[in-house]
Design an enzyme around this catalytic site. Structure first.
Site, mmCIF file in Angstrom:
data_model
loop_
_atom_site.group_PDB
_atom_site.id
_atom_site.type_symbol
_atom_site.label_atom_id
_atom_site.label_comp_id
_atom_site.label_asym_id
_atom_site.label_seq_id
_atom_site.Cartn_x
_atom_site.Cartn_y
_atom_site.Cartn_z
ATOM 1 N N TYR A 133 0.741 -1.247 0.113
ATOM 2 C CA TYR A 133 -0.026 -0.084 -0.076
ATOM 3 C C TYR A 133 0.860 1.265 -0.007
ATOM 4 O O TYR A 133 0.333 2.313 0.008
ATOM 5 C CB TYR A 133 -1.058 0.142 1.290
ATOM 6 C CG TYR A 133 -2.050 -1.400 1.204
ATOM 7 C CD1 TYR A 133 -2.659 -1.498 -0.054
ATOM 8 C CD2 TYR A 133 -2.065 -2.063 2.482
ATOM 9 C CE1 TYR A 133 -3.329 -2.769 0.209
ATOM 10 C CE2 TYR A 133 -2.807 -3.291 2.251
ATOM 11 C CZ TYR A 133 -3.526 -3.620 1.046
ATOM 12 O OH TYR A 133 -4.282 -4.530 1.102
ATOM 13 N N HIS B 298 -7.526 0.481 -6.939
ATOM 14 C CA HIS B 298 -6.893 -0.325 -5.765
ATOM 15 C C HIS B 298 -5.546 0.075 -5.691
ATOM 16 O O HIS B 298 -5.035 0.196 -6.916
ATOM 17 C CB HIS B 298 -7.071 -1.741 -5.984
ATOM 18 C CG HIS B 298 -8.298 -2.431 -5.978
ATOM 19 N ND1 HIS B 298 -9.224 -2.556 -4.787
ATOM 20 C CD2 HIS B 298 -9.193 -2.581 -6.789
ATOM 21 C CE1 HIS B 298 -10.224 -3.039 -5.078
ATOM 22 N NE2 HIS B 298 -10.419 -2.923 -6.333
HETATM 23 C C1 DQA Z 1 -7.402 -2.808 -1.721
HETATM 24 C C2 DQA Z 1 -6.926 -4.391 -1.915
HETATM 25 C C3 DQA Z 1 -7.945 -5.140 -1.060
HETATM 26 O O1 DQA Z 1 -7.753 -6.726 -1.362
HETATM 27 C C4 DQA Z 1 -7.621 -4.971 0.344
HETATM 28 O O2 DQA Z 1 -8.523 -5.720 1.143
HETATM 29 C C5 DQA Z 1 -7.734 -3.512 0.805
HETATM 30 C C6 DQA Z 1 -7.079 -2.475 -0.043
HETATM 31 C C7 DQA Z 1 -6.089 -1.783 -2.289
HETATM 32 O O3 DQA Z 1 -6.201 -0.667 -2.537
HETATM 33 O O4 DQA Z 1 -5.172 -2.418 -2.775
HETATM 34 O O5 DQA Z 1 -7.880 -3.071 1.932
HETATM 35 O O6 DQA Z 1 -8.397 -2.363 -2.053
#
Ligand code: DQA
Length: 142
Positions: free
Chosen positions: A22, A97
């Protein structure tokens, strides 16, 4: 033109999550970049985060925006409820994402929500949101 950005559960804790997936930016920094990009594109950006599926449903049901960029976070992979409400949206929606969900655990590879959106952008960190915002605006202006 007003574009909303909704962040789903646990995205308010980005600094404490896996930085290899992230990145190191917190949500406030992401939101400020999006507001800045909005100014450049001449649109108003309103960003919100919720840990509650029901709150997200309430926001999505409202026709108080011209378009939406949404990161449903973990709900992407589980929520029929979010899929159903996104199908009702009368404005364009792009799913984003930070991490590349196609390259992660099997359970993250399926998005229940993406089929109800114009498209999905995944794996590019902040750029996923920026491209999502650009895509919604371009769609509205086409
Ligand atoms: C997410 C990916 C999802 O699998 C995860 O549960 C998240 C963040 C992303 O931004 O990469 O909380 O949505």
């Amino acid at each position: 033109m007003e574009i909303h950005v909704y962040h789903g559960p646990n995205l308010n804790c980005l600094e404490r999550r896996d930085s290899s997936q992230y990145g190191t930016q917190g949500l406030e920094a992401i939101d400020s970049s999006l507001v800045e990009l909005g100014e450049e594109l001449n649109v108003e950006v309103v960003a919100r985060q919720s840990n509650s599926e029901s709150e997200l449903v309430g926001w999505i049901q409202k026709q108080d925006k011209d378009g939406l960029v949404i990161n449903p976070a973990g709900l992407t992979h589980t929520s029929v409820v979010l899929r159903d409400v996104l199908e009702l949206a009368e404005y364009p929606v792009v799913e984003v994402h930070l991490s590349n969900i196609a390259a992660r655990e099997q359970f993250r590879r399926q998005s229940l929500t993406a089929p109800a959106c114009l498209g999905q952008i995944s794996g590019l960190g902040l750029q996923s949101y920026e491209l999502g915002l650009r895509a919604v605006v371009k769609h509205l202006r086409a």
